[in-house]
Motif scaffolding. Structure first.
Motif, PDB file in Angstrom:
ATOM      1  N   MET A 126       0.844  -1.191   0.000  1.00 58.95           N
ATOM      2  CA  MET A 126       0.000   0.000   0.000  1.00 58.95           C
ATOM      3  C   MET A 126       0.884   1.247   0.000  1.00 58.95           C
ATOM      4  O   MET A 126       1.829   1.365   0.772  1.00 58.95           O
ATOM      5  CB  MET A 126      -0.907  -0.063   1.232  1.00 58.95           C
ATOM      6  N   ALA A 127       0.591   2.172  -0.881  1.00 56.37           N
ATOM      7  CA  ALA A 127       1.379   3.401  -0.967  1.00 56.37           C
ATOM      8  C   ALA A 127       1.319   4.157   0.351  1.00 56.37           C
ATOM      9  O   ALA A 127       0.300   4.196   1.014  1.00 56.37           O
ATOM     10  CB  ALA A 127       0.864   4.281  -2.107  1.00 56.37           C
ATOM     11  N   GLY A 128       2.431   4.735   0.705  1.00 56.12           N
ATOM     12  CA  GLY A 128       2.519   5.492   1.941  1.00 56.12           C
ATOM     13  C   GLY A 128       3.005   4.668   3.118  1.00 56.12           C
ATOM     14  O   GLY A 128       3.611   5.190   4.033  1.00 56.12           O
ATOM     15  N   GLU A 129       2.748   3.370   3.069  1.00 55.65           N
ATOM     16  CA  GLU A 129       3.162   2.471   4.153  1.00 55.65           C
ATOM     17  C   GLU A 129       4.556   1.922   3.867  1.00 55.65           C
ATOM     18  O   GLU A 129       4.878   1.620   2.713  1.00 55.65           O
ATOM     19  CB  GLU A 129       2.180   1.303   4.276  1.00 55.65           C
ATOM     20  N   PRO A 130       5.393   1.748   4.887  1.00 57.28           N
ATOM     21  CA  PRO A 130       6.711   1.148   4.655  1.00 57.28           C
ATOM     22  C   PRO A 130       6.572  -0.236   4.012  1.00 57.28           C
ATOM     23  O   PRO A 130       5.664  -0.988   4.340  1.00 57.28           O
ATOM     24  CB  PRO A 130       7.303   1.036   6.058  1.00 57.28           C
ATOM     25  N   GLN A 131       7.479  -0.527   3.096  1.00 58.71           N
ATOM     26  CA  GLN A 131       7.495  -1.815   2.408  1.00 58.71           C
ATOM     27  C   GLN A 131       8.672  -2.627   2.940  1.00 58.71           C
ATOM     28  O   GLN A 131       9.810  -2.159   2.938  1.00 58.71           O
ATOM     29  CB  GLN A 131       7.634  -1.607   0.898  1.00 58.71           C
ATOM     30  N   ALA A 132       8.403  -3.851   3.359  1.00 53.81           N
ATOM     31  CA  ALA A 132       9.427  -4.696   3.971  1.00 53.81           C
ATOM     32  C   ALA A 132      10.599  -4.971   3.038  1.00 53.81           C
ATOM     33  O   ALA A 132      11.732  -5.138   3.496  1.00 53.81           O
ATOM     34  CB  ALA A 132       8.800  -6.016   4.437  1.00 53.81           C
ATOM     35  N   ASP A 133      10.359  -5.006   1.740  1.00 54.69           N
ATOM     36  CA  ASP A 133      11.412  -5.335   0.782  1.00 54.69           C
ATOM     37  C   ASP A 133      12.040  -4.098   0.125  1.00 54.69           C
ATOM     38  O   ASP A 133      12.798  -4.223  -0.830  1.00 54.69           O
ATOM     39  CB  ASP A 133      10.879  -6.279  -0.285  1.00 54.69           C
ATOM     40  N   CYS A 134      11.759  -2.911   0.637  1.00 53.39           N
ATOM     41  CA  CYS A 134      12.239  -1.675   0.023  1.00 53.39           C
ATOM     42  C   CYS A 134      13.506  -1.180   0.730  1.00 53.39           C
ATOM     43  O   CYS A 134      13.486  -0.879   1.932  1.00 53.39           O
ATOM     44  CB  CYS A 134      11.150  -0.602   0.092  1.00 53.39           C
ATOM     45  N   LEU A 135      14.590  -1.069  -0.031  1.00 55.27           N
ATOM     46  CA  LEU A 135      15.860  -0.593   0.512  1.00 55.27           C
ATOM     47  C   LEU A 135      15.718   0.779   1.161  1.00 55.27           C
ATOM     48  O   LEU A 135      16.219   1.015   2.263  1.00 55.27           O
ATOM     49  CB  LEU A 135      16.912  -0.542  -0.606  1.00 55.27           C
ATOM     50  N   PHE A 136      15.010   1.711   0.502  1.00 53.88           N
ATOM     51  CA  PHE A 136      14.909   3.058   1.038  1.00 53.88           C
ATOM     52  C   PHE A 136      14.020   3.106   2.272  1.00 53.88           C
ATOM     53  O   PHE A 136      14.269   3.896   3.183  1.00 53.88           O
ATOM     54  CB  PHE A 136      14.461   4.050  -0.032  1.00 53.88           C
ATOM     55  N   CYS A 137      12.991   2.289   2.337  1.00 58.26           N
ATOM     56  CA  CYS A 137      12.194   2.203   3.574  1.00 58.26           C
ATOM     57  C   CYS A 137      13.075   1.726   4.728  1.00 58.26           C
ATOM     58  O   CYS A 137      12.936   2.190   5.864  1.00 58.26           O
ATOM     59  CB  CYS A 137      11.000   1.266   3.392  1.00 58.26           C
ATOM     60  N   LYS A 138      13.986   0.809   4.434  1.00 57.88           N
ATOM     61  CA  LYS A 138      14.905   0.303   5.465  1.00 57.88           C
ATOM     62  C   LYS A 138      15.878   1.393   5.911  1.00 57.88           C
ATOM     63  O   LYS A 138      16.231   1.455   7.088  1.00 57.88           O
ATOM     64  CB  LYS A 138      15.646  -0.926   4.954  1.00 57.88           C
ATOM     65  N   ILE A 139      16.297   2.258   4.999  1.00 59.06           N
ATOM     66  CA  ILE A 139      17.162   3.382   5.379  1.00 59.06           C
ATOM     67  C   ILE A 139      16.392   4.333   6.284  1.00 59.06           C
ATOM     68  O   ILE A 139      16.901   4.773   7.321  1.00 59.06           O
ATOM     69  CB  ILE A 139      17.726   4.091   4.134  1.00 59.06           C
ATOM     70  N   VAL A 140      15.143   4.643   5.919  1.00 61.76           N
ATOM     71  CA  VAL A 140      14.305   5.520   6.751  1.00 61.76           C
ATOM     72  C   VAL A 140      14.168   4.937   8.157  1.00 61.76           C
ATOM     73  O   VAL A 140      14.248   5.658   9.156  1.00 61.76           O
ATOM     74  CB  VAL A 140      12.921   5.751   6.109  1.00 61.76           C
ATOM     75  N   ALA A 141      13.988   3.618   8.244  1.00 60.38           N
ATOM     76  CA  ALA A 141      13.786   2.949   9.535  1.00 60.38           C
ATOM     77  C   ALA A 141      15.084   2.761  10.311  1.00 60.38           C
ATOM     78  O   ALA A 141      15.057   2.326  11.469  1.00 60.38           O
ATOM     79  CB  ALA A 141      13.114   1.595   9.308  1.00 60.38           C
ATOM     80  N   GLY A 142      16.230   3.065   9.707  1.00 58.40           N
ATOM     81  CA  GLY A 142      17.510   2.868  10.379  1.00 58.40           C
ATOM     82  C   GLY A 142      17.996   1.436  10.345  1.00 58.40           C
ATOM     83  O   GLY A 142      18.946   1.080  11.040  1.00 58.40           O
ATOM     84  N   GLU A 143      17.390   0.604   9.504  1.00 62.28           N
ATOM     85  CA  GLU A 143      17.772  -0.810   9.406  1.00 62.28           C
ATOM     86  C   GLU A 143      18.932  -1.041   8.446  1.00 62.28           C
ATOM     87  O   GLU A 143      19.599  -2.070   8.519  1.00 62.28           O
ATOM     88  CB  GLU A 143      16.573  -1.649   8.960  1.00 62.28           C
ATOM     89  N   VAL A 144      19.160  -0.109   7.545  1.00 53.55           N
ATOM     90  CA  VAL A 144      20.265  -0.174   6.594  1.00 53.55           C
ATOM     91  C   VAL A 144      21.054   1.119   6.753  1.00 53.55           C
ATOM     92  O   VAL A 144      20.467   2.205   6.748  1.00 53.55           O
ATOM     93  CB  VAL A 144      19.740  -0.322   5.141  1.00 53.55           C
ATOM     94  N   PRO A 145      22.377   1.013   6.906  1.00 52.50           N
ATOM     95  CA  PRO A 145      23.166   2.232   7.094  1.00 52.50           C
ATOM     96  C   PRO A 145      23.242   3.074   5.823  1.00 52.50           C
ATOM     97  O   PRO A 145      23.203   2.558   4.708  1.00 52.50           O
ATOM     98  CB  PRO A 145      24.545   1.702   7.487  1.00 52.50           C
ATOM     99  N   ALA A 146      23.330   4.374   6.020  1.00 50.34           N
ATOM    100  CA  ALA A 146      23.505   5.330   4.933  1.00 50.34           C
ATOM    101  C   ALA A 146      24.218   6.548   5.505  1.00 50.34           C
ATOM    102  O   ALA A 146      24.121   6.819   6.703  1.00 50.34           O
ATOM    103  CB  ALA A 146      22.152   5.731   4.345  1.00 50.34           C
ATOM    104  N   THR A 147      24.923   7.264   4.647  1.00 48.67           N
ATOM    105  CA  THR A 147      25.576   8.498   5.068  1.00 48.67           C
ATOM    106  C   THR A 147      24.556   9.617   4.933  1.00 48.67           C
ATOM    107  O   THR A 147      24.423  10.246   3.878  1.00 48.67           O
ATOM    108  CB  THR A 147      26.833   8.764   4.222  1.00 48.67           C
ATOM    109  N   ILE A 148      23.826   9.841   6.007  1.00 50.32           N
ATOM    110  CA  ILE A 148      22.744  10.830   6.006  1.00 50.32           C
ATOM    111  C   ILE A 148      23.343  12.220   6.176  1.00 50.32           C
ATOM    112  O   ILE A 148      24.145  12.459   7.072  1.00 50.32           O
ATOM    113  CB  ILE A 148      21.716  10.506   7.104  1.00 50.32           C
TER     114      ILE A 148
END
Length: 119
Positions: free
Chosen positions: A1-23
Motif C-alpha cells: 500500500m502506498a505510503g506504508e513502509p514496504q518490507a522489501d524496500c531498501l529506502f524504507c529500510k534506510i528511513v527505519a535505520g535498518e540499513v546504514p547510509a551516510t545521512i
C-alpha cells in the motif's frame, strides 16, 4: 500500500535505520543521503519518509512532500558548495528512465560539468 513502509524496500529500510547510509540531512518528511555509487562529486539522494513507488505517485498523493524534497535539494546544494556553480535535480520515474529502487527519490548532482542532454 502506498505510503506504508514496504518490507522489501531498501529506502524504507534506510528511513527505519535498518540499513546504514551516510545521512546529510533529515526533516520530518525527508531523508537525504550520499549515493553509494556517486556520478558526481555531489550526489545525494533525497527520499520521502513515506513509501511511494515513484515521483508521479508521490506527487499525486502528497504534493507537499514533493515540495519538501525540492526545498531540501537547494539546502543540500548549498551545504555541499554547489548552489552557486550549479547543480542538477533528477527524478527517474520507471525502469525505462533508469529507476532501480522503486521508492520515489530525487538525485542532487553537482561539483563537475554536467552535459545536456544526459545519457
Amino acid at each position: 500500500m502506498a505510503g506504508e513502509p514496504q518490507a522489501d524496500c531498501l529506502f524504507c529500510k534506510i528511513v527505519a535505520g535498518e540499513v546504514p547510509a551516510t545521512i546529510v540531512r533529515e526533516t520530518a518528511t525527508t531523508v537525504a543521503f550520499r549515493d553509494i555509487n556517486p556520478q558526481a562529486p555531489t550526489h545525494v539522494l533525497i527520499i520521502p519518509k513515506v513509501h511511494h513507488p515513484d515521483a508521479a505517485a508521490l506527487a499525486a498523493a502528497e504534493p507537499q512532500v514533493v515540495a519538501d524534497i525540492l526545498c531540501e535539494a537547494r539546502k543540500v546544494a548549498a551545504e555541499d558548495g554547489v548552489e552557486e556553480t550549479g547543480y542538477r535535480v533528477v527524478f527517474n520515474t520507471g525502469s525505462g528512465a533508469g529507476q532501480t529502487v522503486f521508492h520515489a527519490h530525487l538525485h542532487v548532482l553537482g561539483g563537475r560539468g554536467l552535459q545536456w542532454p544526459p545519457g
